[in-house]
Design a protein around this motif. Sequence first.
Motif, PDB file in Angstrom:
ATOM      1  N   GLU A 159       0.668  -2.019   0.400  1.00 11.87           N
ATOM      2  CA  GLU A 159       0.269  -0.182  -0.056  1.00 11.87           C
ATOM      3  C   GLU A 159       0.787   1.519  -0.248  1.00 11.87           C
ATOM      4  N   PRO A 160       1.116   2.530  -1.068  1.00  9.05           N
ATOM      5  CA  PRO A 160       1.465   2.869  -0.973  1.00  9.05           C
ATOM      6  C   PRO A 160       1.721   4.287  -0.340  1.00  9.05           C
ATOM      7  N   ARG A 161       0.465   4.473   0.435  1.00 12.41           N
ATOM      8  CA  ARG A 161       1.197   5.539   1.949  1.00 12.41           C
ATOM      9  C   ARG A 161       1.297   4.846   3.010  1.00 12.41           C
ATOM     10  N   LEU A 162       1.707   3.334   3.035  1.00 14.77           N
ATOM     11  CA  LEU A 162       2.061   2.952   4.443  1.00 14.77           C
ATOM     12  C   LEU A 162       3.877   2.957   4.062  1.00 14.77           C
ATOM     13  N   VAL A 163       4.266   2.668   2.438  1.00 17.74           N
ATOM     14  CA  VAL A 163       5.117   2.023   2.261  1.00 17.74           C
ATOM     15  C   VAL A 163       6.109   3.051   2.627  1.00 17.74           C
ATOM     16  N   GLY A 164       5.492   4.425   2.130  1.00 15.41           N
ATOM     17  CA  GLY A 164       6.020   5.400   2.287  1.00 15.41           C
ATOM     18  C   GLY A 164       6.349   6.186   3.136  1.00 15.41           C
ATOM     19  N   GLN A 165       5.511   5.986   3.939  1.00 10.53           N
ATOM     20  CA  GLN A 165       6.054   5.945   6.020  1.00 10.53           C
ATOM     21  C   GLN A 165       6.690   5.491   5.814  1.00 10.53           C
ATOM     22  N   VAL A 166       7.575   4.193   5.587  1.00 17.76           N
ATOM     23  CA  VAL A 166       8.632   3.539   6.326  1.00 17.76           C
ATOM     24  C   VAL A 166       9.694   3.828   5.907  1.00 17.76           C
ATOM     25  N   GLN A 167       9.322   4.344   4.604  1.00 15.01           N
ATOM     26  CA  GLN A 167      10.037   4.441   4.021  1.00 15.01           C
ATOM     27  C   GLN A 167      11.458   6.234   4.723  1.00 15.01           C
ATOM     28  N   ALA A 168      10.066   6.982   5.827  1.00 15.95           N
ATOM     29  CA  ALA A 168      10.468   7.916   6.037  1.00 15.95           C
ATOM     30  C   ALA A 168      11.058   7.400   7.129  1.00 15.95           C
ATOM     31  N   VAL A 169      10.184   6.625   7.866  1.00 12.86           N
ATOM     32  CA  VAL A 169      11.291   6.043   8.978  1.00 12.86           C
ATOM     33  C   VAL A 169      12.401   5.680   8.798  1.00 12.86           C
ATOM     34  N   PHE A 170      12.885   4.803   8.051  1.00 15.63           N
ATOM     35  CA  PHE A 170      14.347   5.160   7.682  1.00 15.63           C
ATOM     36  C   PHE A 170      15.504   6.192   7.424  1.00 15.63           C
ATOM     37  N   ASP A 171      14.538   6.821   6.132  1.00 20.01           N
ATOM     38  CA  ASP A 171      15.026   7.952   5.755  1.00 20.01           C
ATOM     39  C   ASP A 171      15.739   8.686   7.256  1.00 20.01           C
ATOM     40  N   HIS A 172      14.949   9.009   8.151  1.00 22.13           N
ATOM     41  CA  HIS A 172      15.371  10.058   9.438  1.00 22.13           C
ATOM     42  C   HIS A 172      16.710   8.895   9.623  1.00 22.13           C
ATOM     43  N   ASP A 173      15.944   8.283  10.204  1.00 18.14           N
ATOM     44  CA  ASP A 173      17.243   7.578  11.549  1.00 18.14           C
ATOM     45  C   ASP A 173      18.880   7.152  10.067  1.00 18.14           C
ATOM     46  N   TRP A 174      18.926   6.833   9.305  1.00 11.73           N
ATOM     47  CA  TRP A 174      19.697   7.047   8.131  1.00 11.73           C
ATOM     48  C   TRP A 174      20.597   8.788   7.985  1.00 11.73           C
ATOM     49  N   GLN A 175      19.725   9.288   8.325  1.00 16.01           N
ATOM     50  CA  GLN A 175      20.098  10.720   7.889  1.00 16.01           C
ATOM     51  C   GLN A 175      20.839  11.256   9.221  1.00 16.01           C
ATOM     52  N   ALA A 176      20.109  11.094  10.706  1.00 16.08           N
ATOM     53  CA  ALA A 176      20.599  10.699  11.831  1.00 16.08           C
ATOM     54  C   ALA A 176      22.194  10.186  11.987  1.00 16.08           C
ATOM     55  N   GLN A 177      21.908   9.020  11.524  1.00 16.16           N
ATOM     56  CA  GLN A 177      23.353   8.319  11.795  1.00 16.16           C
ATOM     57  C   GLN A 177      24.380   9.207  10.901  1.00 16.16           C
ATOM     58  N   ALA A 178      23.960   9.801  10.424  1.00 15.99           N
ATOM     59  CA  ALA A 178      24.910  10.959   9.085  1.00 15.99           C
ATOM     60  C   ALA A 178      25.201  11.608   9.827  1.00 15.99           C
ATOM     61  N   GLN A 179      24.945  12.482  10.907  1.00 17.18           N
ATOM     62  CA  GLN A 179      24.481  13.711  11.437  1.00 17.18           C
ATOM     63  C   GLN A 179      25.295  13.029  12.740  1.00 17.18           C
TER      64      GLN A 179
END
Length: 408
Positions: A174-194
């Motif tokens: 389901e596109p909306r849920l997949v997008g939200q799971v992706q947003a969680v990953f992207d936040h944590d991935w960027q947080a690691q870099a920061q």
Amino acid sequence: MLFSRRLWVAVALALSGAAAQADFAIPGYELVHTVPVETTLATPDLRDPVTVWREMFDAARQRIDIAQFYVSGEPGEPLDAVMERLEAAAARGVKVRFLLEDKGLRLSVPATLARLRAIPGIEFRVLDFSKLSPSGIIHAKYFVVDGQAAFVGSQNFDWRALKHIHETGLRITEPRLVGQVQAVFDHDWQAQAQLAAGQPVAAPAPAPGAVPFDVMQPAFLVASPRAHNPPGVGDAEEVLPRLLAAARREVRVQLLDYAPLSYAPGRRPFYAVIDNAVRAAAARGVRVKLMVSHWNTEAPAIQHLKSLAMLPEVEVRVVTLPQAQQGFIPFARVIHTKAMVIDDEVAWVGTSNWAGGYLDKSRNLEVVLRNPAMAGRLAALHEQTWASTYAQPLDVNRQYPKPAKGEP
């Protein structure tokens, strides 16, 4: 309480090989299950994670993003087949990003870590989540493929989770849920870099004029901790009690661990959020069927379980799976599913145990579906183990021995 006709139908479909289909799914969501080998449990209508994960990796064309607590392979065991497909995806040009919890390094098998890091082109990062949320960890187990499909569930990236442990997850398209799971990953991935760059990590900004999270949606994602949830993703610690408060007849829960206790150096502080909600539901006359693993019989958690089991509307059963024929396997032969069904209408499938530190401090993901078909199938999955010889009512007068987890 007698089963509803819908639940009996679901049970029949689950247990009858003749009637079973190749998989059980509703639009956008497929229920995926690990049946522990050498047990009488069976779910022929549910696909196993090895099959589903390989299929998802084979379908990848651009990107695979994976977040895990730890990794553990064993030569010749099921995770090998998954790793082969991940390696094949990278070989054809798929970008692989893998995010691992720092505290999971010591739990991981060095050879599995080395194999992952050796995948050509992989970006492998380690995040100390406690630097974002004190005492927190990445406990979620999930991945996203091409931003179009995701998997969220109790299965760790561990060969035992694919063979010797009772596990449940969801393949999501389901596109909306997949997008939200992706947003969680992207936040944590960027947080690691920061964090690696010595920069502060800003929590996602809430939407202006935010209204209370809508728990009446047909499908939605909740996560923890609240401060690091992307916009649109609900707070698991706030939503779970609200769902329990709306229960009218019956709540079925399956967990590895349940305890109104958190974690701190040298002590277990009281954490009442979930326990209060469960007891309030029982006080209203809602029938609560709580099924936990035999690992949950350790002190002090067992005392709290016994107290809960004393309530007239609450029944607690402890599940003990038989040892494998090959002998004792550390940290295996246990139920690890984290799922709830409310009134045969609401299904909750996630990555969190019901104890302090999971829904308030650590990264976890939970998918909630208001769908009678999915709720009925999940209830039937619960009932299969609940009614098996492996599940026994909690005896409030028994002194339970310390369970064997990492050593016999």
